[in-house]
Design a protein around this motif. Sequence first.
Motif, PDB file in Angstrom:
ATOM      1  N   LEU A   1     -43.600   1.104   8.643  1.00 49.13           N
ATOM      2  CA  LEU A   1     -42.727   0.135   7.979  1.00 49.13           C
ATOM      3  C   LEU A   1     -43.470  -0.684   6.924  1.00 49.13           C
ATOM      4  O   LEU A   1     -42.857  -1.200   5.987  1.00 49.13           O
ATOM      5  CB  LEU A   1     -42.101  -0.806   9.000  1.00 49.13           C
ATOM      6  CG  LEU A   1     -41.034  -0.214   9.920  1.00 49.13           C
ATOM      7  CD1 LEU A   1     -40.617  -1.231  10.976  1.00 49.13           C
ATOM      8  CD2 LEU A   1     -39.808   0.236   9.114  1.00 49.13           C
TER       9      LEU A   1
ATOM     10  N   PRO B   1     -36.080  -0.911   4.900  1.00 51.00           N
ATOM     11  CA  PRO B   1     -36.478  -0.690   6.300  1.00 51.00           C
ATOM     12  C   PRO B   1     -35.425   0.031   7.132  1.00 51.00           C
ATOM     13  O   PRO B   1     -35.768   0.821   8.010  1.00 51.00           O
ATOM     14  CB  PRO B   1     -36.743  -2.102   6.823  1.00 51.00           C
ATOM     15  CG  PRO B   1     -36.028  -3.027   5.881  1.00 51.00           C
ATOM     16  CD  PRO B   1     -36.057  -2.349   4.554  1.00 51.00           C
TER      17      PRO B   1
ATOM     18  N   GLU C   1     -41.060  -4.833  15.424  1.00 53.80           N
ATOM     19  CA  GLU C   1     -41.020  -4.578  13.984  1.00 53.80           C
ATOM     20  C   GLU C   1     -41.073  -5.837  13.140  1.00 53.80           C
ATOM     21  O   GLU C   1     -41.374  -5.780  11.942  1.00 53.80           O
ATOM     22  CB  GLU C   1     -39.776  -3.754  13.634  1.00 53.80           C
ATOM     23  CG  GLU C   1     -38.439  -4.475  13.755  1.00 53.80           C
ATOM     24  CD  GLU C   1     -37.864  -4.477  15.156  1.00 53.80           C
ATOM     25  OE1 GLU C   1     -36.657  -4.743  15.298  1.00 53.80           O
ATOM     26  OE2 GLU C   1     -38.629  -4.216  16.120  1.00 53.80           O
ATOM     27  N   ALA C   2     -40.828  -7.012  13.749  1.00 49.60           N
ATOM     28  CA  ALA C   2     -40.851  -8.266  12.993  1.00 49.60           C
ATOM     29  C   ALA C   2     -42.237  -8.597  12.463  1.00 49.60           C
ATOM     30  O   ALA C   2     -42.374  -9.406  11.544  1.00 49.60           O
ATOM     31  CB  ALA C   2     -40.340  -9.411  13.869  1.00 49.60           C
TER      32      ALA C   2
ATOM     33  N   ALA D   1     -36.891  -6.524   3.329  1.00 51.66           N
ATOM     34  CA  ALA D   1     -37.720  -6.613   4.543  1.00 51.66           C
ATOM     35  C   ALA D   1     -37.455  -7.882   5.326  1.00 51.66           C
ATOM     36  O   ALA D   1     -37.886  -8.003   6.483  1.00 51.66           O
ATOM     37  CB  ALA D   1     -39.198  -6.526   4.165  1.00 51.66           C
TER      38      ALA D   1
ATOM     39  N   LEU E   1     -36.123  -7.609   8.799  1.00 55.55           N
ATOM     40  CA  LEU E   1     -37.018  -7.357   9.924  1.00 55.55           C
ATOM     41  C   LEU E   1     -37.418  -8.648  10.619  1.00 55.55           C
ATOM     42  O   LEU E   1     -37.719  -8.653  11.820  1.00 55.55           O
ATOM     43  CB  LEU E   1     -38.278  -6.621   9.446  1.00 55.55           C
ATOM     44  CG  LEU E   1     -38.094  -5.199   8.924  1.00 55.55           C
ATOM     45  CD1 LEU E   1     -39.411  -4.668   8.382  1.00 55.55           C
ATOM     46  CD2 LEU E   1     -37.569  -4.277  10.022  1.00 55.55           C
TER      47      LEU E   1
END
Length: 397
Positions: free
Chosen positions: A87, A96, A254-255, A297, A300
């Motif tokens: 990512l 994403p 994923e953050a 992004a 995310l």
Amino acid sequence: MAVRLLSGHEVSDLCLGKPALRSLSLTDTLADALSALKRIDDTFVSVWNCNHSLIRSPDPHQERCKENELDCRCVGRVCMVDIICYLCKPENLSAPAAALRSPISALVSDDSALVRHLEPNASLLEAIDAMHEGAQNLVIPIQSKSSSRRNSVEPFDSIFHNHHRSYCWVTQEDLIRYLLNSIAAFSPTPASPINTLNVIDNQNLFAVNYDEPASAALNLLSLSLIHQSSVAIVDPEGKFVGEISPFMLNSCDEAIAPALATLSAGDLMAYIDCGGPPEDLVQIVKERLEEQNLGAALELLGDEGGLSSWSSFCSSSSEDDACSGKNWKLGGYSARVVRRSEAIVCYPWSSLVAVMIQALAHRVSYVWVVEDDGTLTGIVTFEGMLKVFREHLKSMC
């Protein structure tokens, strides 16, 4: 004695009490892998070259892989770090959602050497040899309840069925733990200082400067997964100040990708340190994403700027756990303790057995080697430890 010990025991001895593998197919997506990793208490999810994870039937007895058993094999594994690094690529940060629809094959090649199938009756010596040849996860068939009672009903998502077989991992950690429990058989090697055993690796020593962009560590993180190590953070004098650890990132989600792509290595340590990301760093991440035209992004980060995963962790953990850096994934068989910037270190004169105990106690596969003044000089990994024991065994034959 050591040779008899390892030759006389089967790898199935290490499978007792192990949970069966959760599995995905090469045709599943990264979103499927992400969802699976958030639901299991394991670092990796296994990836197979057949579609057994896609087979559903109202009749649980029909939930079997339709492929020939010899053709349906585990060909790799995926962890959270794989997804985070994927990512972090600019083209994926710009879209994403689309990136997460990519097939797992984008991360796993069909000829991956990191996993190896072994039969349950293989000796522990064979397992060590497989690890020495590059395998990190051994895929071992285990006997499920349905193997003796073919008509029994078990939930599909609890085990993987392949012609009435389920499977588990055997890892480097499992072998090192077994060797530690039998350490007297290898005397006097374990009591020797590590700088006399050729176990300190300074060739595959991955490091970035404190002020460098954290994104400079992305390729190194991928390499550290292969070597079961980590990425050191050093100051301009080469002194060790912390790490960007795959084991730590595996307990994030994923953050963390936007922060890894936009912050410096030092700021990233503060971002993922105990207590959650400081609001000023969250704001910096948002601003830099906008500056780089990566506004997509922001999704995310979530509605609260990436704080959601930390707040959910803190609400489900005790105050003492939060202060020690423990994460919401704790409690499973392969749960990892997420440390803060106080990484695990030893010294060149530390004994091998002491370093083994350090690594096992902190559930990591490596220990950094530093001098008295804090200068980073190398790293000791489970892979290197297994090599020492293998050489010990060869000398006895």
